[in-house]
Design a protein around this motif. Structure first.
Motif: not given
Lengths: 217, 142
Positions: B11, B14-15, B18-19, B22, B25-26, B29, B54
């Motif tokens: 878990f 995965w977090i 993810m961070i 994202l 991408l922050f 974009s 996931l």
């Protein structure tokens, strides 16, 4: 098992929301900062030599930085014209240049020379219409521009002389300098009564024009 | 209990993926930072990890170690190389990005040492350590 699904889904949702909300506020603060920056240099947004479209006494003015070789500018052109027609005499357009492509400057020089023969808008429209031919990304053929001129009834010899007129060169140089002043990196970029659009797009442009018309009239 | 520990470890992995995804991408974009070539290679390694971890979480598969470790290892090496370029230990000329955005360019510099490749290096290093731990404790049980 159900618990686990909730934790996974909740975490994913939380992180994605954080991303979207953070993004929203970041963009908002950026556009506010940018608007202030533009406001400080507002008088530079208009030059005495920018081509004017529409009623010169209109109280709402759109300043568009465009590039004759840019596809999006080509796609926007009919929409902008329609917008000005829609607010009958209340909106005018000033064109300024952002020569971001390889042959943009040459096209702009020809356009400005055509303006001296009072055929600016016809020429711009024709250049946009034929853009896929002369301004294709794979194989640009700027020499084609010259073949269009006689069709428009332009005096090609005079174009050749006028395109290097100091006033034309000065105009292009001023526009390019102001690209830095206003930090313009994409075309078309619009300013409505000195304000940048919150986001790019035809919808936001129309919204901004509508608001400005309501305020001014 | 053991199963729960293994699950929690996955878990956390995965977090982190993810961070990292994202976050990158922050930068690109939302903040309009154009990613350089080396950044793209690291992104290629990081983004699939989100879905791989996931799926492993949902199905609870310990074999995820074998699927994820190659991506993590490759990403870790690229980010190590990228940091060496930024720290000027490897000269810029030797880096593959000569066109577009130079890889030695620093978009951010928090606290004097945290740059975007450094964040990437942290993420890959943590993932690498956690996966090593995962392997030692739950995959190769001796």
């Amino acid at each position: 098992m159900k618990n686990k699904t909730i934790i996974i889904g909740g975490s994913a949702l939380f992180l994605i929301c954080l991303f979207l909300i953070g993004g929203y506020f970041f963009k908002k603060s950026e556009i506010n900062k940018y608007s202030e920056e533009v406001e400080k240099n507002r008088q530079k947004l208009l030059t005495e030599f920018a081509p004017l479209y529409g009623n010169k006494d209109a109280k709402v003015e759109i300043v568009e930085f465009l590039d004759p070789e840019c596809e999006t500018c080509r796609n926007f052109y009919p929409a902008v014209k329609k917008l000005i027609a829609e607010f009958d005499g209340k909106v005018k357009l000033f064109v300024r240049y952002a020569p971001f492509h390889k042959n943009s400057i040459q096209a702009i020089q020809i356009l400005e020379a055509a303006r001296m023969q009072n055929k600016y808008w016809q020429t711009l429209e024709f250049f946009f219409q034929k853009q896929p031919e002369w301004g294709s990304h794979q194989k640009p053929q700027p020499e084609l521009l010259w073949t269009y001129l006689p069709k428009l009834g332009l005096d090609v010899e005079r174009i050749r002389q006028d395109m290097n007129h100091p006033q034309v060169i000065n105009q292009i140089e001023t526009d390019m300098k102001d690209l830095k002043t206003f930090n313009i990196k994409a075309t078309p970029t619009f300013f409505v009564n000195g304000k940048p659009l919150p986001t790019f797009g035809y919808g936001p442009l129309r919204e901004a024009v509508k608001k400005a018309v309501e305020e001014a009239y | 209990m053991r199963e729960k520990q293994a699950y929690n470890l996955l878990f956390v992995c995965w977090i982190i993926a993810m961070i990292a995804s994202l976050g990158s991408l922050f930068f690109s974009s939302i903040m309009n930072f154009v990613p350089c070539t080396l950044c793209w290679y690291q992104r290629i390694c990081m983004y699939p990890l989100v879905l791989i971890f996931l799926t492993a979480l949902i199905r609870f598969e310990k074999s995820v170690f074998y699927y994820s470790s190659s991506l993590i290892a490759i990403g870790w090496f690229i980010s190590l190389y990228h940091n060496l370029v930024q720290l000027k230990i490897i000269p810029e000329e030797a880096s593959p990005c000569v066109q577009g955005v130079p890889c030695a360019m620093k978009y951010i510099n928090w606290l004097g040492f945290i740059t975007i490749p450094m964040l990437s290096f942290f993420a890959f290093s943590i993932l690498l350590s956690l996966m090593y731990l995962f392997y030692r404790r739950f995959v190769n049980e001796k």
